[in-house]
Design a protein around this motif. Structure first.
Motif, PDB file in Angstrom:
ATOM      1  N   PHE C 300       0.831  -1.204   0.000  1.00  0.00           N
ATOM      2  CA  PHE C 300       0.000   0.000   0.000  1.00  0.00           C
ATOM      3  C   PHE C 300       0.873   1.264   0.000  1.00  0.00           C
ATOM      4  O   PHE C 300       0.578   2.228  -0.695  1.00  0.00           O
ATOM      5  CB  PHE C 300      -0.913   0.009   1.227  1.00  0.00           C
ATOM      6  N   ARG C 362       3.142  -4.474  -9.180  1.00  0.00           N
ATOM      7  CA  ARG C 362       1.694  -4.267  -9.204  1.00  0.00           C
ATOM      8  C   ARG C 362       0.950  -5.554  -9.547  1.00  0.00           C
ATOM      9  O   ARG C 362      -0.255  -5.535  -9.769  1.00  0.00           O
ATOM     10  CB  ARG C 362       1.334  -3.172 -10.198  1.00  0.00           C
ATOM     11  N   PRO C 364      -0.809  -8.896  -8.787  1.00  0.00           N
ATOM     12  CA  PRO C 364      -1.352  -9.845  -7.812  1.00  0.00           C
ATOM     13  C   PRO C 364      -0.756 -11.223  -8.079  1.00  0.00           C
ATOM     14  O   PRO C 364      -0.542 -11.601  -9.241  1.00  0.00           O
ATOM     15  CB  PRO C 364      -2.853  -9.820  -8.082  1.00  0.00           C
ATOM     16  N   PRO C 369      -0.341 -18.915 -16.751  1.00  0.00           N
ATOM     17  CA  PRO C 369      -1.240 -19.679 -17.634  1.00  0.00           C
ATOM     18  C   PRO C 369      -0.749 -21.116 -17.799  1.00  0.00           C
ATOM     19  O   PRO C 369       0.424 -21.329 -18.114  1.00  0.00           O
ATOM     20  CB  PRO C 369      -1.157 -18.915 -18.963  1.00  0.00           C
ATOM     21  N   GLY C 370      -1.625 -22.054 -17.533  1.00  0.00           N
ATOM     22  CA  GLY C 370      -1.265 -23.457 -17.666  1.00  0.00           C
ATOM     23  C   GLY C 370      -0.610 -24.030 -16.415  1.00  0.00           C
ATOM     24  O   GLY C 370      -0.231 -25.200 -16.390  1.00  0.00           O
ATOM     25  N   ARG C 372       0.171 -25.889 -13.160  1.00  0.00           N
ATOM     26  CA  ARG C 372      -0.383 -27.006 -12.398  1.00  0.00           C
ATOM     27  C   ARG C 372       0.522 -27.290 -11.211  1.00  0.00           C
ATOM     28  O   ARG C 372       1.725 -27.470 -11.389  1.00  0.00           O
ATOM     29  CB  ARG C 372      -0.472 -28.275 -13.243  1.00  0.00           C
ATOM     30  N   GLY C 383       0.727 -23.325  -4.619  1.00  0.00           N
ATOM     31  CA  GLY C 383      -0.501 -23.044  -5.358  1.00  0.00           C
ATOM     32  C   GLY C 383      -1.634 -22.521  -4.507  1.00  0.00           C
ATOM     33  O   GLY C 383      -2.394 -21.652  -4.940  1.00  0.00           O
ATOM     34  N   LYS C 384      -1.750 -23.031  -3.298  1.00  0.00           N
ATOM     35  CA  LYS C 384      -2.947 -22.667  -2.543  1.00  0.00           C
ATOM     36  C   LYS C 384      -2.886 -21.258  -1.954  1.00  0.00           C
ATOM     37  O   LYS C 384      -3.844 -20.826  -1.327  1.00  0.00           O
ATOM     38  CB  LYS C 384      -3.225 -23.715  -1.462  1.00  0.00           C
ATOM     39  N   PHE C 385      -1.790 -20.585  -2.169  1.00  0.00           N
ATOM     40  CA  PHE C 385      -1.674 -19.208  -1.660  1.00  0.00           C
ATOM     41  C   PHE C 385      -1.882 -18.157  -2.754  1.00  0.00           C
ATOM     42  O   PHE C 385      -1.624 -16.982  -2.530  1.00  0.00           O
ATOM     43  CB  PHE C 385      -0.315 -19.030  -0.990  1.00  0.00           C
ATOM     44  N   MET C 386      -2.329 -18.616  -3.921  1.00  0.00           N
ATOM     45  CA  MET C 386      -2.401 -17.701  -5.069  1.00  0.00           C
ATOM     46  C   MET C 386      -3.672 -16.864  -5.070  1.00  0.00           C
ATOM     47  O   MET C 386      -4.468 -16.911  -6.010  1.00  0.00           O
ATOM     48  CB  MET C 386      -2.248 -18.503  -6.362  1.00  0.00           C
ATOM     49  N   ALA C 387      -3.849 -16.081  -4.024  1.00  0.00           N
ATOM     50  CA  ALA C 387      -4.975 -15.154  -3.943  1.00  0.00           C
ATOM     51  C   ALA C 387      -4.662 -14.122  -2.883  1.00  0.00           C
ATOM     52  O   ALA C 387      -4.115 -14.443  -1.818  1.00  0.00           O
ATOM     53  CB  ALA C 387      -6.267 -15.892  -3.567  1.00  0.00           C
ATOM     54  N   ASN C 388      -5.029 -12.898  -3.177  1.00  0.00           N
ATOM     55  CA  ASN C 388      -4.941 -11.819  -2.193  1.00  0.00           C
ATOM     56  C   ASN C 388      -3.521 -11.566  -1.681  1.00  0.00           C
ATOM     57  O   ASN C 388      -3.332 -11.112  -0.554  1.00  0.00           O
ATOM     58  CB  ASN C 388      -5.894 -12.095  -1.022  1.00  0.00           C
ATOM     59  N   TRP C 390       0.618 -10.293  -3.290  1.00  0.00           N
ATOM     60  CA  TRP C 390       1.242  -9.532  -4.377  1.00  0.00           C
ATOM     61  C   TRP C 390       2.658 -10.024  -4.599  1.00  0.00           C
ATOM     62  O   TRP C 390       3.351 -10.403  -3.647  1.00  0.00           O
ATOM     63  CB  TRP C 390       1.265  -8.035  -4.030  1.00  0.00           C
ATOM     64  N   SER C 414      -0.902  -7.288   1.092  1.00  0.00           N
ATOM     65  CA  SER C 414      -0.676  -5.874   0.797  1.00  0.00           C
ATOM     66  C   SER C 414      -0.351  -5.026   2.018  1.00  0.00           C
ATOM     67  O   SER C 414       0.104  -3.902   1.867  1.00  0.00           O
ATOM     68  CB  SER C 414      -1.901  -5.297   0.074  1.00  0.00           C
TER      69      SER C 414
END
Lengths: 430, 430, 430, 430
Positions: C300, C362, C364, C369-370, C372, C383-388, C390, C414
């Motif tokens: 931020f 910047r 996220p 692509p692709g 696995r 993989g399971k941390f790929m949200a929210n 940066w 952030s």
């Protein structure tokens, strides 16, 4: 036999509640809602408070659940869902709807709640008119409890509404200030002394009382004195000016933490403006009246003020002994001021024991020796709250006059400020 | 120059908003409130939601603050206090009233808010009728933004109201189910393929768009396929039956924590009863429609379902490329169902890109390359929310049809469930 | 076929991990603990951080669980209870001990944890020396992953320890400042330009990479420029002096809320004293170095600074393209400074891509692509941390040099500030 | 003059604390730490508890602050920073380090804290040996207070450590079970009656007492009876088997909420295993002893058990009157069991008033009539905690025997369970 001091005045035989009495009290509740809209009646400002609409419905639920249902064979409830929605805390008759969510109920509408009241009123007046009812003292006892309960909610309805309105930056006006607020000059504080000894407190006589006022029992008092009137706003300002809210040595440890956490700098509802301290009332923001009893302070603040005054809070037994001989008169809800008023000069001391502001005592709320809650669900009325709260005495400007008596015990947690709570100090003699 | 795929359809010249257009959209907002009471309109179910009354007032505040005030010399606001109360989040024009307290405002009444709307409507129609206004494209641009903004709040008003009603054990009915829900048999899922390449996304043409849909820019796509229709309730039940909500390996880490913390076992508004799964709708509790698109699921649930399906969520650019050539038709708010409906069979694929349910994408919400928010306060409209949210596409059964387009970007946090949010899966080709 | 820009440099064949390599990395972890006591190693300052002792044990648990157990027939774990205690987040191999409680484990003692490490080291070196192991590339791949994992925890051990020490009013010193911090004068910021086009990012070549760096794939870049060096403390002070932390228009909405909630007025670890700004380092409080890269700022703050600079943060693909041709050299943990250092003048631009501070992008954090994840429990690694979260790039003064590469993707939420996180700005060309 | 019942036994003249006495008590504290590591001593399991190391340092701080500083001209503190770190709650001598962060202090090390103790011990023994000190009764009074204070922390050190160890799935063993736990058969509960009347409670005689035990004052008692021994685990199991933790009618309202919020199903430290109920002790998990006094229950649980038993908790004055004539003997910390033990049969009734478990009373903790805290900082010792806590009496298996007396008042909040707290029931006669 030891001498008994402060005996209560002889009382008239206890009249049983009539349909007239019932309707009068019910109408008084609704009269309090006359100035407010359905929207005002639906909102809840905090988990400790309830929407006005909920109070209206819950009081009817009480009669339906504890009077109509048990007394009328085949009685059909107005709406089965209300049994859950309007149960406050009676675990033995079902699962109460969570208190913090009472403000999420746009339905039933205020109109439906009023219809619910009309339905209950019809059944209740029929029941009270039924031949034989007048002889059923157990039933009438529950009716009376229901009416006293409704009077309690009359006060809560007002204090909860005041709290709600204060969250609104528009500072809504419930109704214009009534004329006639006594503004007589205040005399200096005097001390009303008592020699101590063994005395009895607790309810006596034929009139109604709550279970928590019994059994009447003996207490041993040391000589003490009670202030002639409650602490005033000008005295409170002196406390503030002397760093009252900043000096940890004046406070209980939890109290000073409450000051810090709540950002307390003055009583609840006070706001500092260029023109001086203002206070939120049912007539909107008004100048703080210097001679008015201070109001909307917590037990913690009351205790700190007393310490600052080199005094202490009274014990509930001390308060009751001095109040036992006094007439229950004062600035109650019927006067329509809805705000504490100066005591003025003259008259018998102590003044303002009744009305104006509830007076914090140093007594934690607990059972009297030998106390037993009633059998059944109504045993949940008072007994299960006898921990971590403090006794207040005397009623306030939002209490119905007929609801009060010297032995009456109100109770709130030590941080509560949204009731009409004030302070009378006491001290030891010798 | 590289080949450009998925070019948007040519558009008609962009009509400027007229008084008629203004009044039509304003009336549509109020029509949504026809079935509800002032009490319904005053309550707030959670900090993320707002009372209906607040939506009504805020949309007027928008016109007053960004159109009337700047355009009419000497314009006097309807009520100065509203400037604080109804500012949502525009720091540059003042201090917004705290969002979690919007449900504490019984005053202004709904009636006063409606009067506020009438006042603003009068001034706006006068302004739009004033000679010369039609030439002030900057001013008309803000009017158009205000109308699009009002349409956004139409949808929020509905979703917030639905959430409020669901907190009420009475499960209130907003209005009876409209007849005519298509229940045509569903065909199996097909895949709509795209060969990839460099394509352009973002708004083009003369019509209105939000700043976040621009600038139109190039994207590189790999070959992919989009499902022919959104995931249905019966598919979701298969996911549930296969332990979908209990298997951590299907979930993002934060997602599985949300499952645990929220006690998620099914989409929001689903309740298991003896007769099977029921779902709360604007017409009260109804059986879950097996062929209906699943709705009221979070990004986390959408993602877990996609993983369970050995597929993935579409990128927003993939969705837009396939949608760019399609007509904006479907189950929008004008149809009056207010609930997603089966796609039926036949017709062009993919189906239901528009309407029914917003479709979660795998695209975190961020600025397009070269994005610049507008100058001034309206720069706060979209740009400052471009973090920690996810893009949704296509509109829902609660969206006005005229509000949508292929380039439209909606956005919500990954745990949000109270919007009409559903899932369309995608997969890589090759 | 489109032109491919920014191709990675040819790499040497990938050496498989040997016992020597294993022991070197393990010893490096323990060397970091040389200056600290068992008490220092046991404490946890916040739920996001872990005790040093836990890091020491968890890295051994990783080898035991994913290498020794599956590879050695009849392998007996050092202590069965450790399987629960030292599992970080692998749901598929058992139930992890709750992270916020890692600081409640005085037992096993540091001594026992060191014994655990010795036990695992013995088994591991035996295994690596076993004939045939060198041919088992799958097994060696997991060993390599374990070593890279250990290196990640080396950095976390340091940042968590720094955060712990900062909670202590004694401001403990981890070790005295190493001599030799470059204090060469800084040149003005220059811009390193790139013409855009289609480029490939993601790991290539024979060396190790994490799953999240793959698959290597094409990206479309528009022309851009990257600053020649990270933002310095003196630039940050200019931002602060210009009201950087008080102006909402510079911030993402959630960011300004974080400023308010956290009372942020400067980077983490800065304290204002009479003599000027001081910063907490591993050598205790030190004056803020004006030419040092700013450090311990959140996404931020980085974003607000970039906006204030009329620039933006780089995309991770932009960073990688420019870094792909550069040598992985800089101020890494091996240099022993444990604090960012000025870039000095001269040399090839951009400077300090590697080492000193992790650079917020910047982008996220999401799957390429692709992408696995690997089969089995190790699929939970990234993989399971790929949200929210940066993406950050480039490594820091606490990262092992051999651990880094141009395609390396670090990631944090952030608001995170306790890592060695800094800022490099970027801008669009044209 | 009214008859006075239950007068305390005549006491020997009060010996002033000598250097020998000082060293004995100090050594006892350290002996308790013999079985634990520096890591054990550094951790804090919850905000209500403190690390053992903190207890060790704080007790020295007390002597340094209240004895050495004021008494020795030019006294130099061991380390100035300790004045902040080891101040518990004395606002009038400075700003205490926040309690919830006591577990974040790896430094000072245990070794340094022990050095601090040695330093203070040296100064204290010098002071006590200085000619003239023996005549300074004010000074010696503070020394005595410091020693009593240290004894209080001996018990807290143990209970806090037990709580910490219980958070650890390894269930660490502090030390092996001492032999010699009395397992004599238990006789049935008898009732020890008292006729009531006016009695005096509060400390009398020359020995030490805390300010909260004074002034000795009169109380009016109604006839009552106290159970001959504390409630046992087998009785508690009967309560549990009868739905004790599931029946709201047995509980105070806040108590049942605590049951629900805390998931209480048995006393703290109990765990159900296949072999039956086990309890965590200083010797690890052990079978629950059927005839042992129940322990680690809250005031809420004690109250519910009493209600279930158709009895009540004793008032503190009732307890004291019956205890006033009894010898202070029992299962104290010196016996080394560190766990409550069955009363056995025979001997004088009531049994086990002293030692084994602290006994909850129904008395909220408040000031005795006429109570005044000491002047100065030591006035903060007790008085400011006199709200929202409850009095416990009699000491426990973790209390030093010499620390206890009949007038001793311990106090904890109504939900606290981690002390050695048990239950003795009482009932009204008549």
């Amino acid at each position: 036999m030891e001498p008994l001091l402060g005996e209560a005045r002889p009382q008239a035989p206890h009249p049983l509640p009539t349909a007239q009495c019932y309707l009068t009290i019910r109408a008084a509740t609704e009269a309090l809602c006359a100035p407010i809209s359905a929207e005002d009646a639906a909102l809840q400002s905090m988990p400790d408070a309830s929407p006005a609409k909920w109070h209206l419905a819950h009081c009817s639920w009480f009669f339906e659940t504890f009077v109509l249902g048990p007394s009328i064979p085949g009685y059909r409830v107005f709406c089965p869902a209300y049994h859950h929605l309007y149960n406050s805390y009676y675990q033995s008759v079902g699962s109460p709807f969570p208190r913090p969510q009472r403000g999420l109920l746009s339905r039933p509408s205020l109109e439906e709640v009023v219809a619910y009241r009309r339905h209950v009123d019809g059944c209740m007046t029929d029941l009270l008119a039924t031949p034989g009812t007048a002889e059923r003292s157990d039933l009438l006892g529950v009716v009376e409890l229901g009416l006293q309960h409704e009077q309690q909610h009359q006060e809560l309805l007002l204090t909860d509404l005041k709290h709600l309105f204060f969250q609104n930056p528009l500072r809504p006006c419930y109704r214009a200030e009534a004329p006639g607020r006594a503004l007589a000059p205040l005399t200096d504080r005097a001390w009303c002394e008592h020699p101590g000894g063994i005395a009895r407190i607790g309810h006596t006589g034929p009139g109604f009382c709550f279970d928590n006022e019994q059994p009447r029992h003996r207490r041993l008092l040391e000589p003490f004195a009670l202030a002639s009137h409650p602490v005033t706003n000008s005295e409170w300002m002196a406390f503030m000016a002397d760093g009252g809210y900043e000096r940890p040595e004046l406070w209980l440890s939890d109290g000073f933490e409450a000051v810090r956490a709540g950002g307390w700098r003055a009583p609840l509802y006070w706001e500092r403006e260029a023109s001086g301290w203002q206070v939120f009332t049912f007539a909107g923001m008004q100048p703080v009246g210097l001679d008015d009893p201070v109001c909307h302070v917590s037990l913690f603040e009351a205790d700190a003020f007393a310490r600052w005054s080199r005094a202490r809070l009274p014990g509930e037994e001390e308060w009751e002994i001095l109040a036992a001989g006094a007439a229950v008169e004062g600035n109650f809800v019927e006067r329509g001021l809805l705000r504490p008023s100066p005591s003025g000069a003259g008259g018998k001391l102590p003044r303002q024991l009744f009305g104006d502001v509830w007076e914090w005592t140093r007594s934690p709320y607990g059972p009297y020796p030998g106390y037993r809650p009633p059998e059944g669900a109504l045993g949940e009325y008072n007994g299960k709250f006898m921990a971590n709260q403090w006794v207040l005495r005397g009623g306030s400007c939002a209490t119905p006059q007929g609801h009060l008596r010297a032995s009456y015990r109100n109770f709130f947690p030590s941080s509560a400020r949204w009731q009409f709570t004030g302070v009378r100090i006491a001290r030891d003699l010798r």
